[in-house]
Design a protein around this motif. Structure first.
Motif, PDB file in Angstrom:
ATOM      1  N   ASP A  20      -4.465   2.214  11.745  1.00 22.72           N
ATOM      2  CA  ASP A  20      -4.049   0.842  11.431  1.00 22.72           C
ATOM      3  C   ASP A  20      -4.687  -0.193  12.344  1.00 22.72           C
ATOM      4  O   ASP A  20      -5.036  -1.280  11.904  1.00 22.72           O
ATOM      5  N   LYS A  66      -2.000  -1.557   1.464  1.00 25.00           N
ATOM      6  CA  LYS A  66      -0.933  -0.700   1.995  1.00 25.00           C
ATOM      7  C   LYS A  66      -1.340   0.776   1.998  1.00 25.00           C
ATOM      8  O   LYS A  66      -0.766   1.569   2.718  1.00 25.00           O
ATOM      9  N   ASN A  67      -2.335   1.140   1.198  1.00 24.45           N
ATOM     10  CA  ASN A  67      -2.743   2.537   1.048  1.00 24.45           C
ATOM     11  C   ASN A  67      -3.952   2.871   1.933  1.00 24.45           C
ATOM     12  O   ASN A  67      -4.959   3.383   1.473  1.00 24.45           O
ATOM     13  N   ARG A  68      -3.830   2.629   3.243  1.00 23.93           N
ATOM     14  CA  ARG A  68      -4.921   2.853   4.189  1.00 23.93           C
ATOM     15  C   ARG A  68      -5.484   4.264   4.078  1.00 23.93           C
ATOM     16  O   ARG A  68      -6.694   4.471   4.111  1.00 23.93           O
TER      17      ARG A  68
END
Length: 137
Positions: free
Chosen positions: A50, A64-66
């Motif tokens: 992140d 949101k879907n790293r």
């Protein structure tokens, strides 16, 4: 582990910083195109955590879907279109990127994502190209 396109982008950036030759010395500033392309090609490595992933994006645009981004590789697939502080870039997104963590290696995991091409949008923020929109497909 860096894939070939990431290595090429890194090499391009490194070689663009210095000029060598008969009597020539100094620093050469990378072009807007080189900087924008490096933002695209390096995203797979930045998606590892992140702290690296979020700063690659314009505030409020961080997906949101790293993990999905970390399982893929990216390369510029054509000509970018620049319009002042915005650039659109055709990006080839490919899967089957080899596992990078110890647990993934033990399990023999690779990504099962097929290849696709998408148009990404980048915005210049304080002289850096940041990703505004990066659909995976």
């Amino acid at each position: 582990m860096m894939n070939l396109s990431n290595k090429m982008a890194t090499l391009l950036l490194l070689t663009s910083f210095t000029v060598s030759g008969c009597g020539a010395s100094g620093v050469v500033k990378p072009t807007d195109e080189q900087n924008a392309f490096a933002s695209v090609a390096g995203l797979g490595d930045l998606a590892a955590d992140d702290e690296s992933f979020a700063p690659a994006f314009v505030a409020g645009s961080v997906p949101k879907n790293r993990k999905d981004y970390s399982e893929r590789g990216y390369e510029v697939a054509g000509d970018a279109t620049f319009d002042r502080d915005t650039v659109t870039v055709p990006v080839k997104i490919f899967g089957r990127v080899h596992a990078t963590t110890d647990s993934e290696r033990r399990g023999g995991k690779t990504s099962k994502v097929s290849e696709t091409e998408q148009i990404w949008t980048l915005i210049r923020v304080a002289d850096k190209w940041k990703i505004k929109d990066a659909p995976l497909g």
